[in-house]
Scaffold this motif. Structure first.
Motif, mmCIF file in Angstrom:
data_model
loop_
_atom_site.group_PDB
_atom_site.id
_atom_site.type_symbol
_atom_site.label_atom_id
_atom_site.label_comp_id
_atom_site.label_asym_id
_atom_site.label_seq_id
_atom_site.Cartn_x
_atom_site.Cartn_y
_atom_site.Cartn_z
ATOM 1 N N ALA A 30 0.829 -1.202 0.000
ATOM 2 C CA ALA A 30 0.000 0.000 0.000
ATOM 3 C C ALA A 30 0.861 1.248 0.000
ATOM 4 N N GLN A 31 1.963 1.177 0.761
ATOM 5 C CA GLN A 31 2.838 2.342 0.855
ATOM 6 C C GLN A 31 3.544 2.616 -0.465
ATOM 7 N N ASN A 32 3.898 1.549 -1.191
ATOM 8 C CA ASN A 32 4.708 1.710 -2.399
ATOM 9 C C ASN A 32 3.908 1.651 -3.697
ATOM 10 N N THR A 33 2.576 1.535 -3.604
ATOM 11 C CA THR A 33 1.764 1.529 -4.818
ATOM 12 C C THR A 33 1.816 2.898 -5.480
ATOM 13 N N SER A 34 1.800 2.908 -6.806
ATOM 14 C CA SER A 34 1.846 4.174 -7.530
ATOM 15 C C SER A 34 0.684 5.070 -7.128
ATOM 16 N N VAL A 165 12.495 19.815 -10.510
ATOM 17 C CA VAL A 165 11.892 18.798 -11.369
ATOM 18 C C VAL A 165 10.400 18.714 -11.089
ATOM 19 N N VAL A 166 9.585 18.780 -12.136
ATOM 20 C CA VAL A 166 8.143 18.563 -11.997
ATOM 21 C C VAL A 166 7.861 17.111 -12.368
ATOM 22 N N LEU A 167 7.468 16.313 -11.374
ATOM 23 C CA LEU A 167 7.354 14.874 -11.548
ATOM 24 C C LEU A 167 5.943 14.396 -11.817
ATOM 25 N N GLY A 168 4.940 15.266 -11.608
ATOM 26 C CA GLY A 168 3.566 14.873 -11.878
ATOM 27 C C GLY A 168 2.602 15.521 -10.918
ATOM 28 N N ALA A 169 1.316 15.282 -11.163
ATOM 29 C CA ALA A 169 0.255 15.777 -10.290
ATOM 30 C C ALA A 169 -0.618 14.611 -9.867
ATOM 31 N N VAL A 170 -1.089 14.645 -8.612
ATOM 32 C CA VAL A 170 -1.998 13.619 -8.101
ATOM 33 C C VAL A 170 -3.233 14.308 -7.534
ATOM 34 N N LYS A 171 -4.282 13.555 -7.391
ATOM 35 C CA LYS A 171 -5.538 14.106 -6.882
ATOM 36 C C LYS A 171 -5.343 14.664 -5.473
ATOM 37 N N SER A 172 -6.084 15.697 -5.158
ATOM 38 C CA SER A 172 -5.942 16.317 -3.839
ATOM 39 C C SER A 172 -6.318 15.350 -2.723
ATOM 40 N N SER A 173 -7.163 14.362 -3.048
ATOM 41 C CA SER A 173 -7.591 13.375 -2.046
ATOM 42 C C SER A 173 -6.576 12.252 -1.837
ATOM 43 N N GLN A 174 -5.537 12.215 -2.677
ATOM 44 C CA GLN A 174 -4.526 11.149 -2.567
ATOM 45 C C GLN A 174 -3.804 11.248 -1.235
ATOM 46 N N ASN A 175 -3.750 10.131 -0.515
ATOM 47 C CA ASN A 175 -3.044 10.098 0.773
ATOM 48 C C ASN A 175 -1.561 9.877 0.501
ATOM 49 N N LEU A 176 -0.745 10.883 0.733
ATOM 50 C CA LEU A 176 0.694 10.809 0.467
ATOM 51 C C LEU A 176 1.416 10.490 1.770
#
Length: 561
Positions: A30-34, A165-176
């Protein structure tokens, strides 16, 4: 811990342990899933995007590529910034249009006192999510931060000065979930290198197909008695049959794997498709006898290890010649195979079909001597491949484990795997070190080029394919097969490297040596190669096919001097 007097149900305890293991595996997964990517549009027309993955080219007008990447970032969409403009602060402000609220992932180089690199201020409201989360060749370690942006068109870090470096964007709800990925500093990969298909240049070759597993592996018929697998040699095609002459790292039963490189054999294998192989015979067998002295002394057996057999057809003599390397070996000094000598042998059977031999030794054509240079090192002469240019012949010869000066001979060697050219008026020799061997060729790569094999492309360009060096054993090298081009067969271009794992399942940890670049028609070429799975003693053989881009080939010819 359970004491000796503790009573418990073994089945219940086992079930408990299995449950813990499943929970642990789930937590790690879960921790390492994209992380899930959030889509966006780049408003600026002069900015390109890239897929955030291994070898991704992160800056335009550069050779910097990703070589380590946290799995959370895999598959996101990054933005290729201009390295020069961002370092100088002359870049246009980056504008992105988001379809939803997002967290933008920005990599910051950890060299705070260097004005070339951007650093966040408190006003940027950036949250550290991955410490040492990315490694970019030639550049400092990267920490990854998340910055929140609202839906709509946004100007990204408008006041930023310096490179990031701009590596990407994720949803605001994504738990980082924040963590330290512990990836190394990218300056260990210095100099940077060009990965085919991951740079500003169009690729000369497209990787189109290949086997997703080794074509020769441990346990297959013919591998009996070969403990260490294969490394180097050459494959040629005669009619509809491929002939391979690999170095077989036979070793000895009960002797540790490091010494598989000592008691070697040169085998002869054949195939109709470069996938299914049959071992036909042994061409040469090394003695495996260890040296008595530490220096290059005739008291020692100078054929204790035999490597790098290169068959070349001599049209004038109408027979196959074989060029190979014979070493002295020492049981205690590394590298234990030393003071290489190049031998020439000839098939006793005339004609193109005499490739199977048998072969008879003619004699030594290159060896350590008065015209050797310290850069050839303890291992040199470490390989040889001859090729024709006009009426002359040139031969790549190599050296390794260099001496800084002859005062370091015979044991105090450094690191470096180099090549230079010898010249001759015939394949028989004599061969003379070009420019007296004063300097190796560093235009291809400054510290690692091994086992080059030369052929010509349809427009006459010379191409040398070679082992580009390991990313392992303390080395930080491309870990890919490479190629270099030459217009005149003497001056060689900077290397490009093939990331074949983009089209072939990666079964290896360390990529080693290409054995051929065989044209099959329709601009398709076959490459047979050796590689290493570090979990195993046996080094297998693989196969991949690439397709030549003729437009790029002709453009490269015009570019070369």
């Amino acid at each position: 811990m359970f004491s000796k007097n503790t009573k418990y149900n073994f089945k219940s305890y086992t079930a408990f342990l299995m449950l813990c293991l499943v929970f642990f595996q789930f937590s790690v997964t879960a921790q390492n899933t994209s992380w899930k990517s959030a889509s966006f549009v780049v408003v600026n027309s002069n900015y390109k995007t890239f897929k955030t993955t291994q070898y991704a080219h992160v800056f335009s007008n550069s050779k910097n590529n990703i070589v380590r990447l946290a799995p959370e970032l895999e598959g996101l969409q990054g933005i290729e910034l201009s390295l020069d403009q961002y370092k100088k602060g002359t870049n246009a402000a980056l504008k992105l249009k988001f379809k939803e609220d997002v967290q933008l992932l920005v990599g910051v180089f950890q060299e705070k006192d260097n004005k070339d690199y951007f650093q966040f201020s408190a006003a940027d409201k950036a949250k550290l999510v991955l410490e040492n989360g990315v490694t970019v060749t030639g550049l400092p370690a990267v920490n990854v931060y998340a910055i929140s942006y609202s839906k709509g068109t946004q100007t990204i870090l408008p006041n930023a000065k310096g490179l990031f470096v701009v590596l990407g964007a994720v949803k605001s709800s994504q738990n980082l979930v924040a963590r330290n990925a512990e990836f190394p500093d990218g300056k260990l990969w210095n100099p940077t290198f060009i990965v085919e298909g991951f740079s500003d240049e169009k690729p000369l070759f497209e990787i189109i197909d290949g086997e997703n597993k080794p074509v020769i592996d441990e346990g297959m018929t013919g591998t009996e008695g070969i403990q260490g697998g294969f490394e180097g040699g050459r494959v040629v095609k005669v009619g509809d049959t491929y002939h391979m002459f690999p170095t077989e790292r036979a070793g000895e039963v009960g002797v540790e794997m490091y010494y598989d490189r000592v008691k070697t054999k040169i085998g002869h294998w054949t195939s109709k498709d470069a996938i299914h192989w049959k071992r036909e015979s042994t061409i040469l067998q090394a003695s495996g006898t260890y040296a008595i002295t530490e220096d290059d002394n005739p008291m020692n057996d100078r054929r204790a290890a035999i490597w790098s057999y290169m068959p070349v057809f001599n049209k004038k003599a109408n027979r196959w010649y074989g060029y190979y390397l014979a070493y002295t070996v020492h049981k205690e000094i590394q590298p234990n195979h030393s003071f290489g000598r190049i031998w020439r042998c000839e098939s006793t059977v005339e004609g193109i079909d005499g490739i199977a031999g048998p072969y008879k030794d003619i004699g030594i054509i290159m060896e350590p001597g008065l015209d050797s240079q310290p850069w050839e090192g303890r291992q040199g002469v470490a390989s040889f491949f001859p090729y024709q240019v006009g009426e002359k012949y040139f031969g790549f010869y190599s050296g390794a484990y260099p001496f800084e000066s002859w005062a370091d001979y015979p044991k105090k060697s450094g690191k470096g795997w180099f090549v230079a050219l010898a010249e001759s008026n015939s394949l028989e020799g004599p061969w003379t070190r070009l420019n007296k061997g004063l300097e190796p060729i560093k235009s291809i790569h400054p510290v690692f080029v091994e086992n080059p094999i030369v052929s010509q492309l349809p427009n006459g360009l010379y191409i040398a394919i070679f082992d580009g060096g390991p990313d392992g054993w303390g080395h930080h090298l491309p870990n890919m097969m490479g190629y270099s081009l030459s217009k005149d067969g003497v001056n060689w271009s900077e290397a490009h490297y093939w990331p074949i794992e983009t089209k072939v399942a990666k079964w290896w940890d360390i990529m080693r040596t290409p054995l051929c670049l065989i044209p099959e028609g329709n601009d398709v070429y076959t490459i047979v190669y050796n590689a290493i799975d570090l979990k195993r003693r046996f080094h297998p053989t693989g196969m991949v096919k690439v397709k030549l881009n003729r437009d790029v080939m002709d453009a490269r010819l015009k570019e070369l001097k």
